[in-house]
Write a protein that holds these residues in place. Sequence first.
Motif, PDB file in Angstrom:
ATOM      1  N   PRO A  24       7.493  -6.622  -4.569  1.00 39.46           N
ATOM      2  CA  PRO A  24       7.083  -6.223  -3.395  1.00 39.46           C
ATOM      3  C   PRO A  24       7.910  -5.773  -2.487  1.00 39.46           C
ATOM      4  CG  PRO A  24       5.953  -8.346  -4.172  1.00 39.46           C
ATOM      5  CD  PRO A  24       7.143  -7.969  -5.113  1.00 39.46           C
ATOM      6  N   SER A  25       7.618  -4.857  -1.687  1.00 41.24           N
ATOM      7  CA  SER A  25       8.394  -4.168  -0.508  1.00 41.24           C
ATOM      8  C   SER A  25       9.354  -3.318  -1.022  1.00 41.24           C
ATOM      9  CB  SER A  25       9.097  -5.434   0.514  1.00 41.24           C
ATOM     10  OG  SER A  25      10.297  -5.872  -0.263  1.00 41.24           O
ATOM     11  N   GLN A  26       9.608  -3.270  -2.245  1.00 44.47           N
ATOM     12  CA  GLN A  26      10.581  -2.225  -2.630  1.00 44.47           C
ATOM     13  C   GLN A  26       9.770  -0.913  -2.837  1.00 44.47           C
ATOM     14  OE1 GLN A  26      12.552  -3.959  -6.024  1.00 44.47           O
ATOM     15  NE2 GLN A  26      13.891  -5.087  -4.837  1.00 44.47           N
ATOM     16  N   THR A  27      10.732  -0.138  -3.585  1.00 46.83           N
ATOM     17  CA  THR A  27      10.318   1.392  -3.587  1.00 46.83           C
ATOM     18  C   THR A  27       9.753   1.577  -5.095  1.00 46.83           C
ATOM     19  OG1 THR A  27      11.245   2.184  -1.805  1.00 46.83           O
ATOM     20  CG2 THR A  27      10.845   3.985  -3.490  1.00 46.83           C
ATOM     21  N   THR A  40       3.039  -3.220  -2.190  1.00 46.55           N
ATOM     22  CA  THR A  40       2.223  -4.441  -2.404  1.00 46.55           C
ATOM     23  C   THR A  40       1.440  -4.378  -3.552  1.00 46.55           C
ATOM     24  OG1 THR A  40       0.208  -3.721  -1.526  1.00 46.55           O
ATOM     25  CG2 THR A  40       2.144  -4.467   0.185  1.00 46.55           C
ATOM     26  N   ALA A  41       0.814  -5.602  -4.038  1.00 51.27           N
ATOM     27  CA  ALA A  41       0.141  -5.813  -5.247  1.00 51.27           C
ATOM     28  C   ALA A  41      -1.027  -4.960  -5.272  1.00 51.27           C
ATOM     29  CB  ALA A  41      -0.478  -7.375  -4.891  1.00 51.27           C
ATOM     30  N   ALA A  42      -1.288  -4.354  -4.092  1.00 52.24           N
ATOM     31  CA  ALA A  42      -2.498  -3.414  -4.105  1.00 52.24           C
ATOM     32  C   ALA A  42      -2.016  -1.995  -4.690  1.00 52.24           C
ATOM     33  CB  ALA A  42      -2.917  -3.275  -2.595  1.00 52.24           C
ATOM     34  N   ASP A  43      -0.850  -1.884  -5.152  1.00 53.30           N
ATOM     35  CA  ASP A  43      -0.354  -0.808  -5.484  1.00 53.30           C
ATOM     36  C   ASP A  43       0.000  -0.875  -6.956  1.00 53.30           C
ATOM     37  OD1 ASP A  43       1.952  -0.366  -2.733  1.00 53.30           O
ATOM     38  OD2 ASP A  43       0.182   1.017  -3.118  1.00 53.30           O
ATOM     39  N   THR A  44      -0.527  -2.037  -7.479  1.00 53.13           N
ATOM     40  CA  THR A  44      -0.536  -2.239  -9.040  1.00 53.13           C
ATOM     41  C   THR A  44      -1.565  -1.217  -9.561  1.00 53.13           C
ATOM     42  OG1 THR A  44       0.321  -4.371  -9.093  1.00 53.13           O
ATOM     43  CG2 THR A  44      -1.014  -3.842 -10.723  1.00 53.13           C
ATOM     44  N   ALA A  45      -0.930  -0.380 -10.623  1.00 56.82           N
ATOM     45  CA  ALA A  45      -2.215   0.484 -11.174  1.00 56.82           C
ATOM     46  C   ALA A  45      -1.494   1.233 -12.322  1.00 56.82           C
ATOM     47  CB  ALA A  45      -2.344   1.557 -10.140  1.00 56.82           C
ATOM     48  N   VAL A  46      -2.318   2.062 -13.204  1.00 60.56           N
ATOM     49  CA  VAL A  46      -1.751   2.930 -14.059  1.00 60.56           C
ATOM     50  C   VAL A  46      -1.611   4.198 -13.183  1.00 60.56           C
ATOM     51  CG1 VAL A  46      -2.036   4.405 -15.853  1.00 60.56           C
ATOM     52  CG2 VAL A  46      -2.907   2.046 -15.944  1.00 60.56           C
ATOM     53  N   TYR A  47      -0.339   4.995 -13.207  1.00 59.05           N
ATOM     54  CA  TYR A  47       0.046   6.154 -12.538  1.00 59.05           C
ATOM     55  C   TYR A  47       0.024   7.383 -13.609  1.00 59.05           C
ATOM     56  CZ  TYR A  47       1.101   3.559  -8.098  1.00 59.05           C
ATOM     57  OH  TYR A  47       0.982   2.552  -7.188  1.00 59.05           O
ATOM     58  N   TYR A  48      -0.731   8.306 -13.039  1.00 60.16           N
ATOM     59  CA  TYR A  48      -0.579   9.460 -13.917  1.00 60.16           C
ATOM     60  C   TYR A  48      -0.059  10.690 -13.084  1.00 60.16           C
ATOM     61  CZ  TYR A  48      -4.667   7.084 -16.595  1.00 60.16           C
ATOM     62  OH  TYR A  48      -5.223   6.293 -17.369  1.00 60.16           O
ATOM     63  N   THR A  80       3.481  -2.575 -12.339  1.00 63.06           N
ATOM     64  CA  THR A  80       3.065  -3.851 -11.804  1.00 63.06           C
ATOM     65  C   THR A  80       3.906  -4.223 -10.513  1.00 63.06           C
ATOM     66  OG1 THR A  80       2.025  -4.599 -13.813  1.00 63.06           O
ATOM     67  CG2 THR A  80       2.606  -6.410 -12.324  1.00 63.06           C
ATOM     68  N   VAL A  81       3.374  -4.507  -9.378  1.00 60.67           N
ATOM     69  CA  VAL A  81       4.004  -4.969  -8.388  1.00 60.67           C
ATOM     70  C   VAL A  81       3.834  -6.620  -8.414  1.00 60.67           C
ATOM     71  CG1 VAL A  81       4.471  -5.093  -5.786  1.00 60.67           C
ATOM     72  CG2 VAL A  81       3.475  -2.986  -7.001  1.00 60.67           C
ATOM     73  N   SER A  82       5.084  -7.305  -8.626  1.00 61.73           N
ATOM     74  CA  SER A  82       4.939  -8.558  -8.695  1.00 61.73           C
ATOM     75  C   SER A  82       6.457  -9.110  -8.368  1.00 61.73           C
ATOM     76  CB  SER A  82       4.434  -9.248  -9.751  1.00 61.73           C
ATOM     77  OG  SER A  82       4.472 -10.511  -9.849  1.00 61.73           O
ATOM     78  N   SER A  83       6.492 -10.156  -7.919  1.00 59.65           N
ATOM     79  CA  SER A  83       7.988 -10.747  -7.461  1.00 59.65           C
ATOM     80  C   SER A  83       8.459 -11.601  -8.646  1.00 59.65           C
ATOM     81  CB  SER A  83       8.011 -11.770  -6.467  1.00 59.65           C
ATOM     82  OG  SER A  83       6.994 -12.745  -6.562  1.00 59.65           O
TER      83      SER A  83
END
Lengths: 108, 128
Positions: free
Chosen positions: B14-17, B88-96, B125-128
Amino acid sequence: QSVLTQPPSVSAAPGQKVTISCSGSSSNIGNNYVSWYQQLPGTAPKLLIYDNNKRPSGIPDRFSGSKSGTSATLGITGLQTGDEADYYCGTWDSSRVVFGGGTKLTVL
Amino acid sequence: QVQLQESGPGLVKPSQTLSLTCTVSGGSISSGDYYWSWIRQPPGKGLEWIGYIYYSGSTYYNPSLKSRVTISVDTSKNQFSLKLSSVTAADTAVYYCARDQNYYDSSGYRRSDAFDIWGQGTMVTVSS
């Protein structure tokens, strides 16, 4: 909450026909072209229909698309078990591409 | 036959790029006939368009993500990339990544967008 509204699920028997609706507004479907995508479980989406009713090379004519006003429809005839998938509509809306929430097709 | 392949870390704090690259094979990203898009799909949810880039470097982003997104292109490597900051966790996704045919018709205002070739997708996955 998706900008484009699709039914969460539809079902039909093998060999039958099914339609999936996609409802929008004048800022999206009403004034732009619609595309449709098929997403089989665990795979990337695949383009089925573009420009409302055109099929890319290799897509069988069992799949068809239409548009009227601010709504679009995907039709699938001669349903096969392999058609079980999620289906998404997509179009441009003012400043971005938007998609429907997806419709899960079950072939009973 | 054109193919797209995403690559990058599967876990971001989280908070990273978040940084991903899409490699295009079987065709040139510089052909000028297409735009090149990023689209994501949170687990169990629908598709969200992130933005696209043209081979010249011109970009267009989803306004909802614009403040955090940068898409770039490297024509020498036939690649384009995505950076999403402050995740954030909301950015957890499969990216195409996807090839994007878009144009305005003769009316000048009716637009067509069609993603005709997709990568297989990569789960982030966005997670610490």
